[in-house]
Design a protein around this motif. Structure first.
Motif, PDB file in Angstrom:
ATOM      1  N   PHE A  99       0.577  -1.362  -0.117  1.00  0.00           N
ATOM      2  CA  PHE A  99      -0.034   0.029   0.024  1.00  0.00           C
ATOM      3  C   PHE A  99       0.993   1.154  -0.058  1.00  0.00           C
ATOM      4  O   PHE A  99       0.644   1.973  -0.771  1.00  0.00           O
ATOM      5  N   TYR A 100       1.907   1.129   0.946  1.00  0.00           N
ATOM      6  CA  TYR A 100       2.983   2.344   0.900  1.00  0.00           C
ATOM      7  C   TYR A 100       3.610   2.777  -0.513  1.00  0.00           C
ATOM      8  O   TYR A 100       3.513   3.712  -0.782  1.00  0.00           O
ATOM      9  N   LEU A 101       3.972   1.631  -1.038  1.00  0.00           N
ATOM     10  CA  LEU A 101       4.523   1.718  -2.468  1.00  0.00           C
ATOM     11  C   LEU A 101       3.357   2.203  -3.306  1.00  0.00           C
ATOM     12  O   LEU A 101       3.801   3.132  -4.458  1.00  0.00           O
ATOM     13  N   ARG A 102       2.192   1.600  -3.445  1.00  0.00           N
ATOM     14  CA  ARG A 102       1.142   2.124  -4.345  1.00  0.00           C
ATOM     15  C   ARG A 102       0.970   3.853  -4.058  1.00  0.00           C
ATOM     16  O   ARG A 102       0.947   4.446  -5.283  1.00  0.00           O
ATOM     17  N   ILE A 103       1.037   4.253  -2.949  1.00  0.00           N
ATOM     18  CA  ILE A 103       0.600   5.667  -2.580  1.00  0.00           C
ATOM     19  C   ILE A 103       1.839   6.363  -3.025  1.00  0.00           C
ATOM     20  O   ILE A 103       1.526   7.372  -3.663  1.00  0.00           O
ATOM     21  N   LEU A 104       2.942   5.782  -2.826  1.00  0.00           N
ATOM     22  CA  LEU A 104       3.946   6.534  -3.204  1.00  0.00           C
ATOM     23  C   LEU A 104       4.160   6.938  -4.596  1.00  0.00           C
ATOM     24  O   LEU A 104       4.350   7.867  -5.105  1.00  0.00           O
ATOM     25  N   ILE A 105       4.044   5.990  -5.403  1.00  0.00           N
ATOM     26  CA  ILE A 105       4.158   5.949  -6.766  1.00  0.00           C
ATOM     27  C   ILE A 105       2.801   6.788  -7.313  1.00  0.00           C
ATOM     28  O   ILE A 105       3.078   7.624  -8.410  1.00  0.00           O
ATOM     29  N   SER A 106       1.825   6.651  -6.586  1.00  0.00           N
ATOM     30  CA  SER A 106       0.515   7.470  -7.215  1.00  0.00           C
ATOM     31  C   SER A 106       0.876   9.084  -7.234  1.00  0.00           C
ATOM     32  O   SER A 106       0.460   9.802  -7.969  1.00  0.00           O
ATOM     33  N   PHE A 107       1.389   9.338  -6.068  1.00  0.00           N
ATOM     34  CA  PHE A 107       1.904  10.863  -5.675  1.00  0.00           C
ATOM     35  C   PHE A 107       2.937  11.241  -6.876  1.00  0.00           C
ATOM     36  O   PHE A 107       2.690  12.429  -7.320  1.00  0.00           O
ATOM     37  N   VAL A 108       3.827  10.517  -7.116  1.00  0.00           N
ATOM     38  CA  VAL A 108       4.855  10.649  -8.417  1.00  0.00           C
ATOM     39  C   VAL A 108       4.233  11.228  -9.508  1.00  0.00           C
ATOM     40  O   VAL A 108       4.401  11.930  -9.955  1.00  0.00           O
ATOM     41  N   LEU A 109       3.447  10.079  -9.822  1.00  0.00           N
ATOM     42  CA  LEU A 109       2.666   9.980 -11.287  1.00  0.00           C
ATOM     43  C   LEU A 109       1.805  11.328 -11.300  1.00  0.00           C
ATOM     44  O   LEU A 109       1.714  12.208 -12.057  1.00  0.00           O
ATOM     45  N   PHE A 110       0.800  11.455 -10.172  1.00  0.00           N
ATOM     46  CA  PHE A 110      -0.196  12.523 -10.056  1.00  0.00           C
ATOM     47  C   PHE A 110       0.679  13.747 -10.081  1.00  0.00           C
ATOM     48  O   PHE A 110       0.320  14.858 -10.816  1.00  0.00           O
ATOM     49  N   VAL A 160      -2.444  10.426 -19.071  1.00  0.00           N
ATOM     50  CA  VAL A 160      -1.857   9.172 -18.715  1.00  0.00           C
ATOM     51  C   VAL A 160      -1.424   9.276 -17.049  1.00  0.00           C
ATOM     52  O   VAL A 160      -1.715   8.291 -16.086  1.00  0.00           O
ATOM     53  N   GLU A 161      -0.613  10.149 -17.095  1.00  0.00           N
ATOM     54  CA  GLU A 161       0.185  10.374 -15.421  1.00  0.00           C
ATOM     55  C   GLU A 161      -0.913  10.812 -14.557  1.00  0.00           C
ATOM     56  O   GLU A 161      -1.096  10.121 -13.209  1.00  0.00           O
ATOM     57  N   LEU A 162      -2.029  11.580 -14.790  1.00  0.00           N
ATOM     58  CA  LEU A 162      -3.155  12.051 -13.807  1.00  0.00           C
ATOM     59  C   LEU A 162      -3.864  10.713 -13.655  1.00  0.00           C
ATOM     60  O   LEU A 162      -4.524  10.403 -12.595  1.00  0.00           O
ATOM     61  N   ILE A 163      -4.081   9.890 -14.599  1.00  0.00           N
ATOM     62  CA  ILE A 163      -5.144   9.008 -14.560  1.00  0.00           C
ATOM     63  C   ILE A 163      -4.567   7.764 -13.850  1.00  0.00           C
ATOM     64  O   ILE A 163      -5.076   7.240 -13.030  1.00  0.00           O
ATOM     65  N   LEU A 164      -3.223   7.463 -14.045  1.00  0.00           N
ATOM     66  CA  LEU A 164      -2.605   6.396 -13.466  1.00  0.00           C
ATOM     67  C   LEU A 164      -2.525   6.729 -12.060  1.00  0.00           C
ATOM     68  O   LEU A 164      -2.759   5.767 -11.052  1.00  0.00           O
ATOM     69  N   GLY A 165      -2.098   7.895 -11.633  1.00  0.00           N
ATOM     70  CA  GLY A 165      -1.920   8.438 -10.398  1.00  0.00           C
ATOM     71  C   GLY A 165      -2.947   8.355  -9.402  1.00  0.00           C
ATOM     72  O   GLY A 165      -2.982   7.829  -8.249  1.00  0.00           O
TER      73      GLY A 165
END
Length: 185
Positions: free
Chosen positions: A6-17, A55-60
């Motif tokens: 979950f931590y990795l998921r949130i971290l990468i989501s913030f990077v992309l968004f 794509v970055e916004l949607i994936l994030g």
């Protein structure tokens, strides 16, 4: 393991968004950066920058809430792989005086092997996420009827992810300030 994924998921989501938001705010700079890579024909630069931003916004966003995670992770792996290959081509060409165009919390730095390694670490983290159960604190779990998917640890993990990003962002900004001060010598 649930909290770590979950931590990795949130971290990468913030990077992309955050990258997507930066690309909206600095649209012309992003277009210039993509042009500087000298990979695409002029005709495709603006549509490509628009597509990357969307794509970055949607994936994030999808990673943050845990929606369609398996597909989102696969697309994020493809996105980071494309970025890495583009940077690698220019590093090998010797065309290193280009901002990476990352934006967001990652900031913009000149392309280098360091950026390539960082992107490969994102690909590894996403590959890990694709191999483990990532139903913890996700909309996907709620849709499948698992109401116990959110617990008190979810908020702690989100806080830790935001703290990590804040520390990284602060460190990056301090390095920029240091470099600016060194220019006065």
């Amino acid at each position: 393991m649930d909290q770590f994924s979950f931590y990795l998921r949130i971290l990468i989501s913030f990077v992309l968004f955050s990258s997507g938001v930066t690309h909206i705010i600095n649209k012309q700079k992003f277009i210039y950066t993509v042009r500087s890579y000298k990979i695409l024909p002029q005709l495709l630069i603006k549509p490509t920058t628009f597509l990357i931003t969307c794509v970055e916004l949607i994936l994030g966003g999808f990673l943050a809430i845990g929606l369609l995670q398996k597909y989102t992770i696969i697309l994020a792996i493809i996105l980071f792989t494309c970025f890495t290959i583009t940077i690698l081509i220019n590093v090998i060409r010797g065309n290193r005086n280009i901002d990476c165009g990352c934006g967001g919390i990652l900031g913009d730095q000149q392309i280098s092997w360091k950026i390539i390694i960082r992107n490969l670490l994102f690909v590894c983290a996403l590959s890990f996420l694709s191999a483990v159960d990532i139903s913890y604190s996700s909309v996907d779990s709620l849709i499948l009827g698992n109401e116990e998917t959110f617990d008190s640890y979810s908020f702690l993990v989100i806080f830790l992810a935001i703290s990590t990003l804040f520390i990284f962002s602060t460190y990056t900004n301090l390095l920029k300030i240091k470099n600016k001060l060194l220019e006065f010598k």
